[in-house]
Motif scaffolding. Structure first.
Motif, mmCIF file in Angstrom:
data_model
loop_
_atom_site.group_PDB
_atom_site.id
_atom_site.type_symbol
_atom_site.label_atom_id
_atom_site.label_comp_id
_atom_site.label_asym_id
_atom_site.label_seq_id
_atom_site.Cartn_x
_atom_site.Cartn_y
_atom_site.Cartn_z
ATOM 1 N N ALA A 1 -66.721 42.666 38.934
ATOM 2 C CA ALA A 1 -65.586 43.388 37.722
ATOM 3 C C ALA A 1 -65.036 44.448 38.365
ATOM 4 O O ALA A 1 -63.594 44.532 37.919
ATOM 5 C CB ALA A 1 -66.744 43.551 36.762
ATOM 6 N N ASN A 2 -65.491 45.244 39.155
ATOM 7 C CA ASN A 2 -64.780 46.431 39.648
ATOM 8 C C ASN A 2 -63.747 45.972 40.536
ATOM 9 O O ASN A 2 -62.575 46.503 40.656
ATOM 10 C CB ASN A 2 -65.673 47.297 40.353
ATOM 11 N N VAL A 3 -63.925 45.156 41.435
ATOM 12 C CA VAL A 3 -62.954 44.521 42.398
ATOM 13 C C VAL A 3 -62.021 43.859 41.601
ATOM 14 O O VAL A 3 -60.751 44.057 42.017
ATOM 15 C CB VAL A 3 -63.669 43.422 43.266
ATOM 16 N N VAL A 4 -62.171 43.224 40.591
ATOM 17 C CA VAL A 4 -60.758 42.509 39.686
ATOM 18 C C VAL A 4 -60.174 43.801 39.026
ATOM 19 O O VAL A 4 -58.881 43.699 39.164
ATOM 20 C CB VAL A 4 -61.462 41.601 38.553
ATOM 21 N N VAL A 5 -60.825 44.755 38.579
ATOM 22 C CA VAL A 5 -60.002 45.893 37.882
ATOM 23 C C VAL A 5 -59.054 46.595 38.804
ATOM 24 O O VAL A 5 -57.923 46.757 38.733
ATOM 25 C CB VAL A 5 -61.154 46.598 37.088
ATOM 26 N N HIS A 6 -59.752 46.974 40.121
ATOM 27 C CA HIS A 6 -58.963 47.711 40.878
ATOM 28 C C HIS A 6 -57.794 46.857 41.728
ATOM 29 O O HIS A 6 -56.751 47.486 42.089
ATOM 30 C CB HIS A 6 -59.887 48.294 41.972
ATOM 31 N N GLY A 7 -58.234 45.558 41.772
ATOM 32 C CA GLY A 7 -57.070 44.880 42.152
ATOM 33 C C GLY A 7 -55.995 44.580 41.423
ATOM 34 O O GLY A 7 -55.026 44.729 41.792
ATOM 35 N N ALA A 8 -56.362 44.690 40.013
ATOM 36 C CA ALA A 8 -55.099 44.331 39.301
ATOM 37 C C ALA A 8 -54.506 45.808 39.076
ATOM 38 O O ALA A 8 -52.989 45.722 39.036
ATOM 39 C CB ALA A 8 -55.714 44.089 37.751
ATOM 40 N N ASN A 9 -55.145 46.918 39.172
ATOM 41 C CA ASN A 9 -54.496 48.210 39.272
ATOM 42 C C ASN A 9 -53.477 48.335 40.422
ATOM 43 O O ASN A 9 -52.379 48.919 40.395
ATOM 44 C CB ASN A 9 -55.760 49.259 39.166
ATOM 45 N N PHE A 10 -54.205 47.929 41.546
ATOM 46 C CA PHE A 10 -53.206 48.291 42.671
ATOM 47 C C PHE A 10 -51.995 47.188 42.781
ATOM 48 O O PHE A 10 -50.922 47.728 43.190
ATOM 49 C CB PHE A 10 -54.045 47.500 44.110
ATOM 50 N N ALA A 11 -52.339 45.935 42.341
ATOM 51 C CA ALA A 11 -51.123 45.088 42.100
ATOM 52 C C ALA A 11 -49.786 45.603 41.401
ATOM 53 O O ALA A 11 -48.883 45.458 41.642
ATOM 54 C CB ALA A 11 -51.576 43.673 41.861
ATOM 55 N N VAL A 12 -50.303 46.172 40.099
ATOM 56 C CA VAL A 12 -49.385 46.603 39.096
ATOM 57 C C VAL A 12 -48.938 47.985 39.539
ATOM 58 O O VAL A 12 -47.475 48.230 39.418
ATOM 59 C CB VAL A 12 -50.155 46.528 37.824
ATOM 60 N N ASN A 13 -49.377 48.583 40.048
ATOM 61 C CA ASN A 13 -49.066 50.057 39.990
ATOM 62 C C ASN A 13 -48.679 50.630 41.453
ATOM 63 O O ASN A 13 -48.158 51.690 41.686
ATOM 64 C CB ASN A 13 -50.141 51.060 39.498
ATOM 65 N N GLU A 14 -49.112 49.800 42.547
ATOM 66 C CA GLU A 14 -48.777 50.138 43.870
ATOM 67 C C GLU A 14 -47.746 49.249 44.439
ATOM 68 O O GLU A 14 -46.678 49.692 44.811
ATOM 69 C CB GLU A 14 -50.015 50.284 44.587
#
Length: 240
Positions: free
Chosen positions: A42-55
């Motif tokens: 769950a945390n990998v998915v959330v942080h992956g989405a965060n990175f993809a959208v905002n970085e």
């Protein structure tokens, strides 16, 4: 430069990552004990989405406006606060799930408290609209510290295409003060030229903040780049 546009959806990046983390930890504690794989995924998915959208989708060179306050892009600011809260939540939920002893649990709680404190400070800056870089007649403020003009020796653009940064060489500091693209919603080239101009023209520093001075310097810096055949720098956006 006015404060960055606040899209209400950006606030989701503050709340969703820690909520997913804490909810996942609570469900695991309630329904199966220390089974960490769903929690980790769950945390990998959330942080992956965060990175993809905002970085990965971050603008390489945001618009520069003739003003003296440079804010962090609001979406990235929200995402940064969300990351801090989420990692703190991982420590809070992960230590009990892993069956850690009292010493490890105490260390995890201390680290989580430090992350939450940093996140609260970042959230406070977002709510107040505090700039990360501000030019005044006295000097250059980066974060919570102000460096007087007479102490700024020079300003440099360093790094590479993917990781550029502005370094302020300040008297008495062994390392430069660094500003990165994620710190300002604007062009690093414009900020470089703007700070460099006032380092080289001390007589103009008392005029910093006056609308007429802002328009004059913006036009001068833009004209100098165009006449030199250089790309980048201040976009010709009128002052408001």
């Amino acid at each position: 430069m006015t404060a960055p546009r606040r899209n209400p959806l950006n606030w989701l990046w503050v709340a969703v990552p820690p909520a997913v983390t804490l909810l996942g930890g609570a469900l695991l504690l309630a329904y199966g004990g220390p089974v960490l794989l769903p929690f980790v995924l769950a945390n990998v998915v959330v942080h992956g989405a965060n990175f993809a959208v905002n970085e990965l989708r971050r603008r390489e060179d945001g618009p520069a406006r003739p003003a003296w306050e440079f804010h962090r892009p609001f979406r990235e600011g929200c995402a940064g606060v969300g990351r801090l809260f989420a990692v703190g939540s991982v420590l809070l939920a992960g230590a009990p799930l892993a069956g850690a002893g009292p010493v490890v649990t105490a260390g995890a709680l201390a680290a989580a408290a430090a992350l939450y404190a940093t996140g609260v400070r970042g959230l406070s800056r977002l709510v107040r609209g505090t700039p990360t870089v501000r030019l005044t007649g006295d000097g250059v403020a980066v974060g919570s510290r102000t460096y007087r003009w007479d102490g700024v020796e020079r300003v440099e653009l360093n790094g590479d295409r993917w990781h550029p940064r502005i370094d302020l060489q300040v008297v008495g500091r062994p390392r430069p003060v660094t500003v990165r693209p994620e710190d300002v919603d604007g062009s690093l080239l414009f900020l470089l030229d703007l700070i460099g101009y006032y380092v080289a023209h001390p007589a103009r520093r008392p005029s910093i903040g006056a609308p007429a001075e802002a328009v004059r310097v913006h036009a001068a810096l833009l004209g100098a780049r165009l006449s030199a055949g250089l790309a980048g720098g201040p976009t010709p956006i009128p002052a408001h």
